[in-house]
Design a protein around this motif. Structure first.
Motif, mmCIF file in Angstrom:
data_model
loop_
_atom_site.group_PDB
_atom_site.id
_atom_site.type_symbol
_atom_site.label_atom_id
_atom_site.label_comp_id
_atom_site.label_asym_id
_atom_site.label_seq_id
_atom_site.Cartn_x
_atom_site.Cartn_y
_atom_site.Cartn_z
ATOM 1 N N SER A 9 0.820 -1.383 -0.099
ATOM 2 C CA SER A 9 -0.059 -0.048 -0.070
ATOM 3 C C SER A 9 0.961 1.207 -0.003
ATOM 4 O O SER A 9 1.675 1.426 0.910
ATOM 5 C CB SER A 9 -0.982 0.028 1.283
ATOM 6 O OG SER A 9 -1.386 1.308 1.230
ATOM 7 N N PHE A 11 -0.276 4.241 0.784
ATOM 8 C CA PHE A 11 -0.453 5.120 1.950
ATOM 9 C C PHE A 11 -0.039 4.336 3.140
ATOM 10 O O PHE A 11 0.423 5.459 3.961
ATOM 11 C CB PHE A 11 -2.324 5.083 1.917
ATOM 12 C CG PHE A 11 -2.810 5.287 0.588
ATOM 13 C CD1 PHE A 11 -2.894 6.826 0.365
ATOM 14 C CD2 PHE A 11 -3.296 4.704 -0.099
ATOM 15 C CE1 PHE A 11 -3.456 7.273 -0.672
ATOM 16 C CE2 PHE A 11 -3.938 5.087 -1.371
ATOM 17 C CZ PHE A 11 -4.096 6.168 -1.950
ATOM 18 N N PRO A 35 -7.052 -5.497 4.161
ATOM 19 C CA PRO A 35 -8.271 -4.745 4.001
ATOM 20 C C PRO A 35 -9.678 -5.439 3.235
ATOM 21 O O PRO A 35 -10.779 -5.138 3.480
ATOM 22 C CB PRO A 35 -8.034 -3.376 3.523
ATOM 23 C CG PRO A 35 -6.687 -3.704 2.590
ATOM 24 C CD PRO A 35 -6.110 -4.885 3.111
ATOM 25 N N TRP A 36 -9.056 -6.235 2.224
ATOM 26 C CA TRP A 36 -10.281 -6.594 1.417
ATOM 27 C C TRP A 36 -10.836 -8.033 2.151
ATOM 28 O O TRP A 36 -12.067 -8.439 1.302
ATOM 29 C CB TRP A 36 -9.734 -6.937 -0.047
ATOM 30 C CG TRP A 36 -9.259 -5.922 -0.684
ATOM 31 C CD1 TRP A 36 -8.113 -5.369 -0.550
ATOM 32 C CD2 TRP A 36 -10.059 -4.692 -1.380
ATOM 33 N NE1 TRP A 36 -7.999 -4.143 -1.475
ATOM 34 C CE2 TRP A 36 -9.073 -3.928 -2.103
ATOM 35 C CE3 TRP A 36 -11.256 -4.509 -1.628
ATOM 36 C CZ2 TRP A 36 -9.449 -2.862 -2.697
ATOM 37 C CZ3 TRP A 36 -11.536 -3.455 -2.380
ATOM 38 C CH2 TRP A 36 -10.645 -2.491 -2.799
ATOM 39 N N LYS A 50 -9.803 0.278 5.320
ATOM 40 C CA LYS A 50 -8.785 0.603 4.798
ATOM 41 C C LYS A 50 -7.444 0.473 5.723
ATOM 42 O O LYS A 50 -7.646 1.012 6.657
ATOM 43 C CB LYS A 50 -9.026 2.082 4.015
ATOM 44 C CG LYS A 50 -9.894 2.077 2.858
ATOM 45 C CD LYS A 50 -9.962 3.271 2.029
ATOM 46 C CE LYS A 50 -11.060 3.299 0.966
ATOM 47 N NZ LYS A 50 -11.126 4.390 0.249
ATOM 48 N N VAL A 51 -6.397 0.279 4.773
ATOM 49 C CA VAL A 51 -5.030 0.379 5.550
ATOM 50 C C VAL A 51 -4.414 1.693 4.790
ATOM 51 O O VAL A 51 -4.686 1.914 3.731
ATOM 52 C CB VAL A 51 -4.270 -0.831 5.470
ATOM 53 C CG1 VAL A 51 -4.711 -2.012 6.130
ATOM 54 C CG2 VAL A 51 -3.932 -1.175 4.146
ATOM 55 N N PRO A 52 -3.673 2.603 5.580
ATOM 56 C CA PRO A 52 -3.226 2.186 7.018
ATOM 57 C C PRO A 52 -4.351 2.537 8.054
ATOM 58 O O PRO A 52 -5.185 3.619 7.936
ATOM 59 C CB PRO A 52 -2.126 3.154 7.159
ATOM 60 C CG PRO A 52 -2.468 4.134 6.076
ATOM 61 C CD PRO A 52 -3.056 3.747 4.931
ATOM 62 N N ASP A 64 -7.254 8.729 7.888
ATOM 63 C CA ASP A 64 -6.392 8.103 6.874
ATOM 64 C C ASP A 64 -4.937 8.359 7.060
ATOM 65 O O ASP A 64 -4.594 9.322 7.963
ATOM 66 C CB ASP A 64 -6.786 8.722 5.448
ATOM 67 C CG ASP A 64 -8.191 8.442 5.225
ATOM 68 O OD1 ASP A 64 -8.974 7.773 5.530
ATOM 69 O OD2 ASP A 64 -8.582 9.245 3.962
ATOM 70 N N SER A 65 -4.357 8.024 5.883
ATOM 71 C CA SER A 65 -2.853 8.259 6.181
ATOM 72 C C SER A 65 -2.636 9.791 6.479
ATOM 73 O O SER A 65 -1.495 10.114 7.142
ATOM 74 C CB SER A 65 -2.083 8.068 4.769
ATOM 75 O OG SER A 65 -2.605 8.698 3.706
#
Ligand SMILES: N[C@@H](CCC(=O)N[C@@H](CS)C(=O)NCC(=O)O)C(=O)O
Length: 205
Positions: A9, A11, A35-36, A50-52, A64-65
């Motif tokens: 990723s 991010f 995440p999926w 979602k990651v991160p 988020d990031s």
């Protein structure tokens, strides 16, 4: 702190580079997360799954990031990644937004062309995401001469654009973004030689 991450990723890489630049890498435990996956509990911490996603020592979940990077910078005792001077700060934040926009469009393009069943793919949508990627790259190219490379006080702008371009190289090796953007290509070579970037090179899954 715990960082929910997936290895490729862009991010997540932003967060890892920021942690290194802030001298905090050894304070973070990396927790692999898909995440999926239907089974993941990630949504309990991040409603977008979602990651991160960063769990702080006080038990707060951050996403988020950009938020995670700013949090790490708040713990940073060295030179700030998010400039404090107003002009420099908003210049860096806006360039970082172009970097995130480029990468977000790349993720949408990838999902459209690799995850969506072939008969359902939408060419107009793909073309729009590709145009966004290219326009954001043009914005970064125009700023390349003023961006920090191998040495010097890096900001969230360089981190975001560098991680985004690195991911585009990984996922779309034939994209050809360097062809008409020699300044950005030179800058990317420089930033790629920075230790925080060398230590976080994404590996194919
Ligand atoms: N705006 C988010 C984007 C994060 C993102 O898109 N992460 C991807 C992995 S690269 C993800 O977890 N996708 C799962 C999903 O969209 O459901 C950020 O900056 O953290």
């Amino acid at each position: 702190m715990q960082l929910r991450y997936s290895p490729t990723s862009p991010f997540v890489r932003k967060v890892s580079v920021t942690a290194i630049e802030c001298g905090l890498a050894d304070k973070i435990e990396n927790v692999a997360t898909d995440p999926w996956s239907a089974d993941t509990d990630l949504r309990r911490s991040n409603p977008m799954s979602k990651v991160p996603c960063l769990m702080t020592d006080a038990g707060m979940a951050l996403y988020d990031s950009p938020v995670i990077c700013e949090y790490l910078d708040s713990l940073n005792k060295g030179t700030k990644i998010f400039p404090t001077d107003s002009d420099a700060r908003f210049k860096a934040l806006t360039l970082a937004a172009a970097g995130d926009g480029m990468t977000d469009a790349g993720v949408l393009y990838l999902v459209e062309n690799m995850r969506r069943p072939e008969e359902l793919r939408w060419d107009w949508w793909s073309a729009r995401q590709k145009e966004t990627m290219n326009k954001c790259m043009d914005t970064a190219d125009a700023a390349a001469d003023s961006m920090i490379g191998t040495d010097g006080p890096i900001t969230i702008a360089e981190i975001t654009i560098g991680c985004g371009l690195g991911w585009i190289d990984l996922r779309f090796p034939d994209f050809g973004w360097r062809d008409d953007r020699p300044a950005l290509a030179d800058w990317f070579d420089n930033i790629s030689a920075r230790p925080s970037f060398e230590q976080t090179v994404p590996k194919p899954a």
